[in-house]
Scaffold this active site. Structure first.
Site, short mmCIF file in Angstrom:
data_model
loop_
_atom_site.label_atom_id
_atom_site.label_comp_id
_atom_site.label_asym_id
_atom_site.label_seq_id
_atom_site.Cartn_x
_atom_site.Cartn_y
_atom_site.Cartn_z
NE ARG A 1 -11.25 12.26 6.82
CZ ARG A 1 -12.23 11.37 6.86
NH1 ARG A 1 -13.09 11.38 7.88
NH2 ARG A 1 -12.38 10.46 5.91
CD1 TRP B 1 -6.26 0.72 -0.17
CD2 TRP B 1 -7.77 2.35 -0.36
NE1 TRP B 1 -5.77 1.81 0.49
CE2 TRP B 1 -6.67 2.83 0.39
CE3 TRP B 1 -8.84 3.21 -0.62
CZ2 TRP B 1 -6.61 4.13 0.89
CZ3 TRP B 1 -8.79 4.51 -0.12
CH2 TRP B 1 -7.68 4.95 0.64
CE1 TYR C 1 -4.50 9.40 3.02
CE2 TYR C 1 -5.60 7.47 2.14
CZ TYR C 1 -5.47 8.41 3.13
OH TYR C 1 -6.28 8.37 4.23
CD GLU D 1 -2.59 1.45 2.50
OE1 GLU D 1 -3.82 1.70 2.48
OE2 GLU D 1 -1.92 1.40 3.57
CB CYS E 1 -8.49 8.27 7.52
SG CYS E 1 -10.09 7.63 6.99
CG ASP F 1 -11.16 0.90 12.13
OD1 ASP F 1 -11.11 0.40 13.27
OD2 ASP F 1 -11.57 0.27 11.14
#
Length: 319
Positions: free
Chosen positions: A221, A85, A149, A63, A201, A224
């Site tokens: 922000r 994803w 990203y 990733e 995130c 999880d």
């Protein structure tokens, strides 16, 4: 003693004890706490990959390399058996006019509660994955997640239309002016939110050079706690190691700052299981010394040694 797992467990207990129950975008529900921070000494502690459950390091590597390539299409991840994803790309397809299969409305929640529906969902998800891998037109239309990203890190567009490579800027600035207070990358572009399948995130990070060591602070922000944060911690640690490698520095601290830090209500038993486990020794990271540029690294150039965690704990992803 492994302080990484201990600090992570401390945060989990704090959320359970002091958090408040809130609704959320996915409809799952959370126990949420606003404002949290964790600090890890990368040089002293070892590589921060949790040992209280097995975390799939190869997925973190592929990733991160996907981000660093500036890629936003799922094909690269699927080629490396990375399905982090998938649900967001799948959602894009099943909500389109081109989708002709069974109704997949709220597939995330329905697949957890209805075994018969879950079979249909898995069938459609497999069709989606295969089409992204083999059909160029389909992959371009439904495998791309928008301006996520990779796009923001490597091709951020300013109001003047100029494109900025934020990662290259940070590397150049560290080498030119290591005392700079502008070693910042932001993924939060307000004009891009509608073009992103999932808004970022972990939306910003900043590097700091002192005494020959590179430290990183990343901000989130939405956190999880159970599924996402272990990956985020290790991913930014790896990014710090890679940048330090290219810039001839040692690693320093990794600092996580989170806003809405939450445990999903369907993760409570898994979290309690992990909190009951005793931390083990952290692993060691080895980078291929022959690779000089952060952009030249491939998965096989990044090796983890001495990782002996407790077994994995499975939990559903909230989409």
């Amino acid at each position: 003693m492994n302080q990484v797992d201990l600090e992570y467990q401390r945060l989990g207990r704090m959320i359970l004890e002091n958090g408040i129950e809130k609704g959320d975008r996915t409809g799952t529900g959370t126990i949420s706490m606003f404002g949290s921070q964790l600090r890890f000494d990368l040089k002293k502690e070892g590589f921060p990959l949790l040992t209280t459950k097995r975390v799939a390091f190869r997925l973190i590597v592929s990733e991160l390399l996907w981000f660093l390539k500036g890629d936003t299409n799922l094909r690269y991840l699927l080629q490396h058996n990375n399905h982090i994803w998938d649900e967001w790309g799948f959602q894009k397809w099943v909500e389109s006019e081109d989708y002709k299969g069974p109704d997949m409305t709220n597939f995330g929640l329905r697949s957890q509660k209805d075994p018969e529906f879950n079979e249909l969902y898995q069938e459609q998800l497999k069709i989606y994955q295969d089409k992204v891998l083999t059909d160029d037109d389909f992959a371009k239309k439904y495998g791309d997640l928008g301006e996520v990203y990779g796009k923001q890190w490597r091709s951020w567009e300013g109001a003047d239309g100029k494109v900025y490579d934020q990662i290259q800027y940070i590397i150049d600035e560290i080498k030119r002016n290591p005392d700079s207070r502008r070693l910042i990358c932001s993924s939060w572009s307000i004009s891009s939110l509608e073009q992103q399948q999932l808004p970022p995130c972990h939306y910003a990070f900043q590097f700091y050079v002192a005494e020959g060591k590179l430290s990183c602070m990343f901000s989130m922000r939405s956190v999880d706690y159970f599924l996402g944060l272990p990956y985020n911690i290790s991913s930014y640690a790896l990014l710090t190691y890679l940048l330090a490698h290219e810039c001839g520095l040692d690693v320093g601290e990794l600092i996580f700052t989170g806003a809405d830090t939450h445990i999903y209500l369907n993760h409570l038993e898994q979290v309690k299981e992990q909190l009951s486990r005793e931390p083990r020794q952290l692993p060691t990271l080895k980078l291929n010394p022959d690779k000089k540029s952060i952009f030249d690294f491939e998965i096989e150039d990044i090796v983890l040694e001495g990782y002996d965690p407790h077994p994995a704990i499975k939990a559903p992803v909230a989409v």
